[in-house]
Design a protein around this motif. Structure first.
Motif, PDB file in Angstrom:
ATOM      1  N   ALA A 240      34.392  27.964 -14.787  1.00 16.59           N
ATOM      2  CA  ALA A 240      35.549  27.550 -13.978  1.00 16.59           C
ATOM      3  C   ALA A 240      36.033  26.131 -14.225  1.00 16.59           C
ATOM      4  O   ALA A 240      37.180  25.498 -14.298  1.00 16.59           O
ATOM      5  N   ILE A 241      34.870  25.300 -14.146  1.00 14.44           N
ATOM      6  CA  ILE A 241      35.201  23.740 -14.524  1.00 14.44           C
ATOM      7  C   ILE A 241      35.633  23.467 -15.892  1.00 14.44           C
ATOM      8  O   ILE A 241      36.629  22.709 -16.058  1.00 14.44           O
ATOM      9  N   TRP A 242      34.960  24.118 -16.916  1.00 13.48           N
ATOM     10  CA  TRP A 242      35.441  24.185 -18.063  1.00 13.48           C
ATOM     11  C   TRP A 242      36.932  24.702 -18.294  1.00 13.48           C
ATOM     12  O   TRP A 242      37.746  23.966 -18.975  1.00 13.48           O
ATOM     13  N   ARG A 243      37.406  25.694 -17.371  1.00 16.74           N
ATOM     14  CA  ARG A 243      38.580  26.228 -17.374  1.00 16.74           C
ATOM     15  C   ARG A 243      39.599  25.161 -17.224  1.00 16.74           C
ATOM     16  O   ARG A 243      40.756  24.773 -17.594  1.00 16.74           O
ATOM     17  N   MET A 244      39.234  24.312 -16.027  1.00 16.22           N
ATOM     18  CA  MET A 244      40.024  23.227 -15.204  1.00 16.22           C
ATOM     19  C   MET A 244      40.147  22.214 -16.423  1.00 16.22           C
ATOM     20  O   MET A 244      41.279  21.739 -16.579  1.00 16.22           O
ATOM     21  N   VAL A 245      39.123  21.722 -17.077  1.00  8.51           N
ATOM     22  CA  VAL A 245      39.222  20.752 -17.998  1.00  8.51           C
ATOM     23  C   VAL A 245      40.307  21.192 -18.906  1.00  8.51           C
ATOM     24  O   VAL A 245      41.227  20.284 -19.471  1.00  8.51           O
ATOM     25  N   ARG A 246      40.280  22.187 -19.466  1.00  8.96           N
ATOM     26  CA  ARG A 246      40.997  23.034 -20.674  1.00  8.96           C
ATOM     27  C   ARG A 246      42.587  23.002 -20.096  1.00  8.96           C
ATOM     28  O   ARG A 246      43.480  22.593 -20.966  1.00  8.96           O
ATOM     29  N   ALA A 247      42.754  23.181 -18.763  1.00  8.53           N
ATOM     30  CA  ALA A 247      43.970  23.443 -18.307  1.00  8.53           C
ATOM     31  C   ALA A 247      44.766  22.325 -18.099  1.00  8.53           C
ATOM     32  O   ALA A 247      45.847  22.104 -18.025  1.00  8.53           O
TER      33      ALA A 247
ATOM     34  N   VAL B 136      27.588  21.540 -17.368  1.00 11.00           N
ATOM     35  CA  VAL B 136      29.033  21.202 -18.262  1.00 11.00           C
ATOM     36  C   VAL B 136      28.734  20.037 -18.766  1.00 11.00           C
ATOM     37  O   VAL B 136      28.329  18.954 -18.421  1.00 11.00           O
ATOM     38  N   ARG B 137      28.733  20.123 -20.210  1.00  8.13           N
ATOM     39  CA  ARG B 137      28.365  19.095 -21.178  1.00  8.13           C
ATOM     40  C   ARG B 137      29.610  18.479 -21.455  1.00  8.13           C
ATOM     41  O   ARG B 137      30.529  19.040 -22.147  1.00  8.13           O
ATOM     42  N   VAL B 138      29.866  17.075 -21.281  1.00  2.00           N
ATOM     43  CA  VAL B 138      31.017  16.316 -21.449  1.00  2.00           C
ATOM     44  C   VAL B 138      30.824  15.744 -22.607  1.00  2.00           C
ATOM     45  O   VAL B 138      29.841  14.830 -22.814  1.00  2.00           O
ATOM     46  N   THR B 139      31.869  15.794 -23.533  1.00  2.92           N
ATOM     47  CA  THR B 139      31.718  15.070 -24.801  1.00  2.92           C
ATOM     48  C   THR B 139      32.955  14.096 -25.061  1.00  2.92           C
ATOM     49  O   THR B 139      32.803  13.319 -26.058  1.00  2.92           O
ATOM     50  N   GLU B 140      33.966  14.051 -24.217  1.00  5.18           N
ATOM     51  CA  GLU B 140      34.907  13.049 -24.331  1.00  5.18           C
ATOM     52  C   GLU B 140      35.351  12.964 -22.893  1.00  5.18           C
ATOM     53  O   GLU B 140      35.747  13.764 -21.928  1.00  5.18           O
ATOM     54  N   TRP B 141      35.556  11.410 -22.792  1.00  8.25           N
ATOM     55  CA  TRP B 141      36.143  11.295 -21.365  1.00  8.25           C
ATOM     56  C   TRP B 141      36.806   9.941 -21.446  1.00  8.25           C
ATOM     57  O   TRP B 141      36.689   9.297 -22.610  1.00  8.25           O
ATOM     58  N   ARG B 142      37.705   9.534 -20.262  1.00  6.28           N
ATOM     59  CA  ARG B 142      38.441   8.273 -20.278  1.00  6.28           C
ATOM     60  C   ARG B 142      37.651   7.683 -19.135  1.00  6.28           C
ATOM     61  O   ARG B 142      37.842   8.099 -17.912  1.00  6.28           O
TER      62      ARG B 142
ATOM     63  N   LYS C 296      37.001  16.371 -22.758  1.00  7.58           N
ATOM     64  CA  LYS C 296      36.507  17.782 -23.558  1.00  7.58           C
ATOM     65  C   LYS C 296      35.195  18.033 -22.933  1.00  7.58           C
ATOM     66  O   LYS C 296      34.329  17.007 -22.856  1.00  7.58           O
ATOM     67  N   ALA C 297      34.984  19.040 -22.501  1.00  3.55           N
ATOM     68  CA  ALA C 297      33.560  19.682 -22.192  1.00  3.55           C
ATOM     69  C   ALA C 297      33.274  21.064 -22.694  1.00  3.55           C
ATOM     70  O   ALA C 297      34.162  21.718 -23.018  1.00  3.55           O
ATOM     71  N   GLU C 298      32.147  21.573 -22.583  1.00  5.01           N
ATOM     72  CA  GLU C 298      31.729  23.022 -22.636  1.00  5.01           C
ATOM     73  C   GLU C 298      30.659  23.398 -21.613  1.00  5.01           C
ATOM     74  O   GLU C 298      30.003  22.620 -21.213  1.00  5.01           O
ATOM     75  N   PRO C 299      30.660  24.587 -21.163  1.00  4.94           N
ATOM     76  CA  PRO C 299      29.529  25.190 -20.464  1.00  4.94           C
ATOM     77  C   PRO C 299      28.310  25.341 -21.173  1.00  4.94           C
ATOM     78  O   PRO C 299      28.252  25.922 -22.144  1.00  4.94           O
ATOM     79  N   VAL C 300      27.097  24.967 -20.486  1.00  5.68           N
ATOM     80  CA  VAL C 300      25.856  25.136 -21.296  1.00  5.68           C
ATOM     81  C   VAL C 300      24.679  25.508 -20.249  1.00  5.68           C
ATOM     82  O   VAL C 300      24.913  25.373 -18.821  1.00  5.68           O
ATOM     83  N   ASP C 301      23.840  26.313 -20.411  1.00  2.43           N
ATOM     84  CA  ASP C 301      22.696  26.748 -19.725  1.00  2.43           C
ATOM     85  C   ASP C 301      21.885  25.362 -19.275  1.00  2.43           C
ATOM     86  O   ASP C 301      21.587  24.625 -20.414  1.00  2.43           O
ATOM     87  N   LEU C 302      21.103  25.365 -18.324  1.00  2.00           N
ATOM     88  CA  LEU C 302      20.198  24.005 -17.708  1.00  2.00           C
ATOM     89  C   LEU C 302      18.846  24.729 -17.835  1.00  2.00           C
ATOM     90  O   LEU C 302      18.471  25.466 -17.024  1.00  2.00           O
ATOM     91  N   SER C 303      18.012  24.536 -19.035  1.00  2.00           N
ATOM     92  CA  SER C 303      16.747  25.005 -18.860  1.00  2.00           C
ATOM     93  C   SER C 303      15.506  24.237 -18.407  1.00  2.00           C
ATOM     94  O   SER C 303      14.650  24.654 -17.816  1.00  2.00           O
ATOM     95  N   HIS C 304      15.959  22.950 -18.327  1.00  2.00           N
ATOM     96  CA  HIS C 304      14.929  21.819 -17.469  1.00  2.00           C
ATOM     97  C   HIS C 304      15.235  21.265 -16.362  1.00  2.00           C
ATOM     98  O   HIS C 304      14.736  20.325 -15.878  1.00  2.00           O
ATOM     99  N   HIS C 305      16.646  21.484 -15.916  1.00  2.00           N
ATOM    100  CA  HIS C 305      16.970  20.682 -14.907  1.00  2.00           C
ATOM    101  C   HIS C 305      17.674  21.610 -13.742  1.00  2.00           C
ATOM    102  O   HIS C 305      18.753  21.284 -13.277  1.00  2.00           O
ATOM    103  N   ARG C 306      16.915  22.628 -13.461  1.00  2.00           N
ATOM    104  CA  ARG C 306      17.410  23.472 -12.173  1.00  2.00           C
ATOM    105  C   ARG C 306      17.244  22.733 -10.941  1.00  2.00           C
ATOM    106  O   ARG C 306      17.881  23.035  -9.992  1.00  2.00           O
TER     107      ARG C 306
END
Length: 301
Positions: A218-225, A281-287, A246-256
């Motif tokens: 849902a957060i990824w969708r908000m970023v895209r929209a 959510v991995r953020v790769t571009e921001w302002r 710009k962002a994408e959803p990711v699994d967190l294997s070590h940071h639950r």
């Protein structure tokens, strides 16, 4: 046929070029916003240089419904008004300038999603298919008869920018045929079926606030929209607003074992924030003036 074009954004420029190229049409004038009101549209385009280059007069005003504006438009003797990329409803007196022949463009499959903020809403609602619609503007809100409509798919990773570009391409493709048909009198308007009507509410910049308690998708969708050409999805880092581009959803294997909204990973490529569903959510571009370290970002409230 004489056309008067009213608008102030990229879709207006697409219409300007189509009308200028149409063999059976004369672009009698362009009505657009004063430059000091450019902030009314996040995707504002100054149309005057292009209009002047083809010898087309330009009228500027904040409200096309005023008596002064109507008098100036009437002097141009339009057969049709094209109101494309204009944020105001067209009053009865304004529509009467062209005997009710007022054409608009809506970036949705009317009668679905009448209203405002339609491109972001298309993504937020996870619509798989949308359409561009040319229609006759009447006394309602996007409720007039349909003149032309083109459906197309919405990609699973669609952004506001890519969807906006698709709509510009659809409008550019539909206008020549419609203009030819209107000039020849061969277009049959199709009334909208009210059973399928839905409405989209206006969106403001503050509506792009990220709630990190939402799930990662849902957060990824908000970023895209909410991205370009709109103000963007955002969060707070201390007292600074951080706009996520710009962002994408990711699994967190070590940071639950982390708080919602906490930055749990950071690299040269970006940073990852824990979301409400335990994913990230991995953020790769921001302002913003600085990248977040291992801190907690503030969402809504």
């Amino acid at each position: 046929m004489r056309a008067l074009l009213i608008g102030a954004v990229e879709s207006t420029r697409v219409a300007l070029r189509a009308l200028a190229d149409a063999p059976d049409w004369t672009l009698a004038g362009v009505v657009t916003l004063p430059l000091d009101l450019a902030g009314r549209h996040s995707d504002f385009v100054d149309l005057e240089p292009e209009a002047r280059a083809i010898g087309c007069p330009v009228l500027r005003g904040a409200n096309a419904n005023t008596e002064e504006a109507r008098t100036a438009m009437a002097a141009l003797a339009p057969d049709y008004l094209f109101v494309i990329g204009w944020s105001q409803l067209c009053g009865e007196a304004m529509r009467a300038l062209a005997l009710g022949r007022v054409v608009g463009y809506h970036p949705a499959p009317l009668p679905r999603l009448r209203g405002r903020g339609v491109i972001p809403w298309t993504i937020l609602l996870d619509e798989p298919i949308t359409a561009g619609t040319l229609f006759l503007i009447d006394e309602g809100t996007d409720s007039g008869a349909i003149l032309a409509q083109h459906f197309f798919h919405v990609a699973p990773d669609e952004t506001a920018s890519t969807l906006y570009a698709k709509h510009m391409a659809v409008l550019e493709a539909m206008l020549p045929g419609l203009l030819s048909g209107l000039a020849a009198g061969t277009v049959t308007p199709r009334p909208q079926d009210e059973r399928y009507a839905t409405w989209a509410a206006r969106r403001r910049p503050e509506d792009g606030a990220i709630d990190w308690h939402d799930d990662a998708v849902a957060i990824w969708r908000m970023v895209r929209a909410c991205g370009d050409p709109y103000p963007g999805a955002w969060t707070m880092l201390g007292e600074e607003r951080l706009v996520i581009l710009k962002a994408e959803p990711v699994d967190l294997s070590h940071h639950r074992a982390a708080l919602v909204g906490q930055v749990v990973e950071r690299s040269e490529q970006g940073f990852t924030v824990r979301c409400g569903d335990g994913r990230g959510v991995r953020v790769t571009e921001w302002r913003g003036s600085r990248p977040p370290l291992h801190v907690r970002l503030r969402g809504k409230g």
